[in-house]
Design an enzyme around this catalytic site. Structure first.
Site, PDB file in Angstrom:
ATOM      1  N   LEU A  23       0.861  -1.169   0.000  1.00 51.89           N
ATOM      2  CA  LEU A  23       0.000   0.000   0.000  1.00 51.89           C
ATOM      3  C   LEU A  23       0.898   1.218   0.000  1.00 51.89           C
ATOM      4  O   LEU A  23       1.916   1.244   0.701  1.00 51.89           O
ATOM      5  CB  LEU A  23      -0.897   0.034   1.252  1.00 51.89           C
ATOM      6  CG  LEU A  23      -1.938  -1.079   1.419  1.00 51.89           C
ATOM      7  CD1 LEU A  23      -2.642  -0.928   2.763  1.00 51.89           C
ATOM      8  CD2 LEU A  23      -2.951  -1.052   0.291  1.00 51.89           C
ATOM      9  N   ASP A  24       0.567   2.233  -0.776  1.00 51.56           N
ATOM     10  CA  ASP A  24       1.351   3.465  -0.757  1.00 51.56           C
ATOM     11  C   ASP A  24       1.438   3.990   0.673  1.00 51.56           C
ATOM     12  O   ASP A  24       0.536   3.772   1.493  1.00 51.56           O
ATOM     13  CB  ASP A  24       0.707   4.526  -1.652  1.00 51.56           C
ATOM     14  CG  ASP A  24       0.887   4.222  -3.126  1.00 51.56           C
ATOM     15  OD1 ASP A  24       1.745   3.386  -3.456  1.00 51.56           O
ATOM     16  OD2 ASP A  24       0.163   4.818  -3.950  1.00 51.56           O
ATOM     17  N   ARG A  25       2.492   4.726   0.959  1.00 52.70           N
ATOM     18  CA  ARG A  25       2.753   5.166   2.323  1.00 52.70           C
ATOM     19  C   ARG A  25       1.578   5.954   2.922  1.00 52.70           C
ATOM     20  O   ARG A  25       1.238   5.789   4.097  1.00 52.70           O
ATOM     21  CB  ARG A  25       4.028   6.024   2.353  1.00 52.70           C
ATOM     22  CG  ARG A  25       4.551   6.328   3.748  1.00 52.70           C
ATOM     23  CD  ARG A  25       5.858   7.086   3.687  1.00 52.70           C
ATOM     24  NE  ARG A  25       5.683   8.410   3.118  1.00 52.70           N
ATOM     25  CZ  ARG A  25       5.258   9.478   3.802  1.00 52.70           C
ATOM     26  NH1 ARG A  25       4.963   9.342   5.091  1.00 52.70           N
ATOM     27  NH2 ARG A  25       5.132  10.647   3.236  1.00 52.70           N
ATOM     28  N   VAL A  57      -1.559   5.729   2.106  1.00 54.20           N
ATOM     29  CA  VAL A  57      -2.813   4.972   2.051  1.00 54.20           C
ATOM     30  C   VAL A  57      -2.928   4.100   3.295  1.00 54.20           C
ATOM     31  O   VAL A  57      -1.953   3.521   3.767  1.00 54.20           O
ATOM     32  CB  VAL A  57      -2.859   4.102   0.773  1.00 54.20           C
ATOM     33  CG1 VAL A  57      -4.121   3.232   0.755  1.00 54.20           C
ATOM     34  CG2 VAL A  57      -2.806   4.988  -0.465  1.00 54.20           C
TER      35      VAL A  57
END
Length: 392
Positions: A183-185, A187
């Protein structure tokens, strides 16, 4: 509001800690972290609504690549890792904190291809938001957690202990962990982590075989259309800018080559209040920033997205600053920290001490309004509760 890019020194591809003492050229013996334990509870400082990491000694390991070959050891670091001044690198080479093939070299030393370079330094990590990494479901071979926004999944760049894997190691001691998706940081939401290599391989095969379905929830600008929408638009990621763009593959003429990779997202409105809408997002493919870019492509970007909202708000930094002042984020400025010797010892060569955070870190992180709520595959399904912002 923007974070100044600061490279970690030493690169970073194979940065692995080992138990060792420093050279006799240093004033004191400094012990590196043990490789058997990534983090411990006492490694963290909670201040101003953020989770900080006590600065610690670490050895970065890299090997001379083609671009570096022929440079002096000082020029290499000064050119490639601009987060510290040239004078620091001169001192680090002279003191033996920077070595080549395990040996102290003069500042004029010219590096050769494939030589091993080590950089022993006092490492400061950026802070993350203070939210806990909550365990949702635990089995002998898998654990699922709710990842807080702003926390990276695994060690990368400037982050090592301030990661989901690092925090779980400190607070739950789950042993070796294998995150099976990212997951993107910024998110938040469901993160599935295998506890054995065999279970990780099980998930990997299903993901690569296209057998896994994913669902996110997003809070976007405006009234999203009521009917289900399928977005088929190529995603073109620009690594130098750190952002993606979307392009309709059918809109290009014969003389214009379509860029990027095919990407597809199914979008369904859940609710709206006329100002914002909650949207269910089901990515069929998994491109960088795919959901964020496809929502922008529809004209309804995520309502607090610092990368993809700029076309809808003239001054995004002012917009976010007003929200911070309004109390939506109860944090203090990174500069408000006052050094205490009880927190950590100052390293005389460190360019960050006595500050707690690394130089160049100026960002006020907030939770991006994008949250992973469900992953499912053949014979399994995991879910995560909705976040507090998912209400209109």
């Amino acid at each position: 509001m923007k974070r100044k890019q600061q490279e970690d020194d030493g690169v970073e591809k194979a940065a692995s800690p080992v138990v060792a003492t420093t050279s006799n050229t240093m004033n004191t013996d400094l012990l590196l972290q043990s490789p058997s334990k990534l983090s411990q509870k006492q490694d963290y400082i909670f201040h101003g609504g953020r989770r900080h990491v006590r600065p610690y000694y670490f050895e970065f390991i890299s090997h001379v690549n083609k671009r570096w070959t022929g440079k002096t050891i000082v020029d290499l670091f000064a050119d490639e890792f601009k987060g510290r001044p040239r004078e620091y690198y001169i001192g680090a080479v002279k003191s033996g904190r920077i070595k080549v093939d395990g040996e102290i070299v003069p500042v004029s030393y010219i590096v050769k291809s494939s030589q091993k370079i080590t950089h022993f330094l006092h490492r400061h990590e950026p802070p993350v938001m203070i939210d806990d990494v909550v365990i949702l479901h635990q089995e002998p071979d898998v654990v699922t957690v709710c990842k807080p926004a702003s926390v990276p999944v695994h060690p990368c760049g400037q982050y090592r202990k301030n990661t989901v894997v690092g925090i779980l190691d400190a607070e739950h001691d789950l042993g070796t962990l294998f995150p099976i998706h990212r997951l993107d940081r910024l998110v938040s939401g469901l993160l599935i982590i295998a506890r054995t290599a065999a279970k990780a391989d099980f998930f990997r095969q299903q993901i690569e075989g296209g057998m896994v379905k994913k669902r996110y929830i997003a809070k976007v600008i405006g009234v999203f259309p009521e009917d289900e929408m399928i977005v088929d638009a190529n995603i073109n990621y620009n690594g130098s800018e750190g952002r993606s763009t979307a392009e309709d593959p059918d809109s290009s003429g014969d003389d214009k080559k379509v860029k990027g990779k095919p990407a597809c997202t199914k979008l369904t409105r859940i609710d709206t209040n006329g100002t914002h809408s909650l949207v269910s997002c089901e990515p069929v493919t998994g491109r960088t920033h795919q959901i964020r870019v496809h929502l922008q492509y529809t004209g309804h970007p995520i309502a607090n997205d610092p990368l993809y909202l700029n076309q809808h708000i003239d001054n995004l930094e002012t917009y976010i600053a007003k929200r911070i002042d309004a109390g939506e984020k109860k944090i203090v400025s990174p500069d408000d920290y006052v050094y205490s010797s009880e927190d950590f010892s100052i390293d005389p060569m460190c360019t960050n001490c006595p500050k707690l955070i690394p130089q160049g870190y100026e960002e006020h992180d907030e939770a991006l309004w994008l949250h992973c709520v469900q992953y499912s595959g053949t014979g399994w399904e995991y879910e995560c509760p909705y976040p507090s912002w998912a209400s209109l």
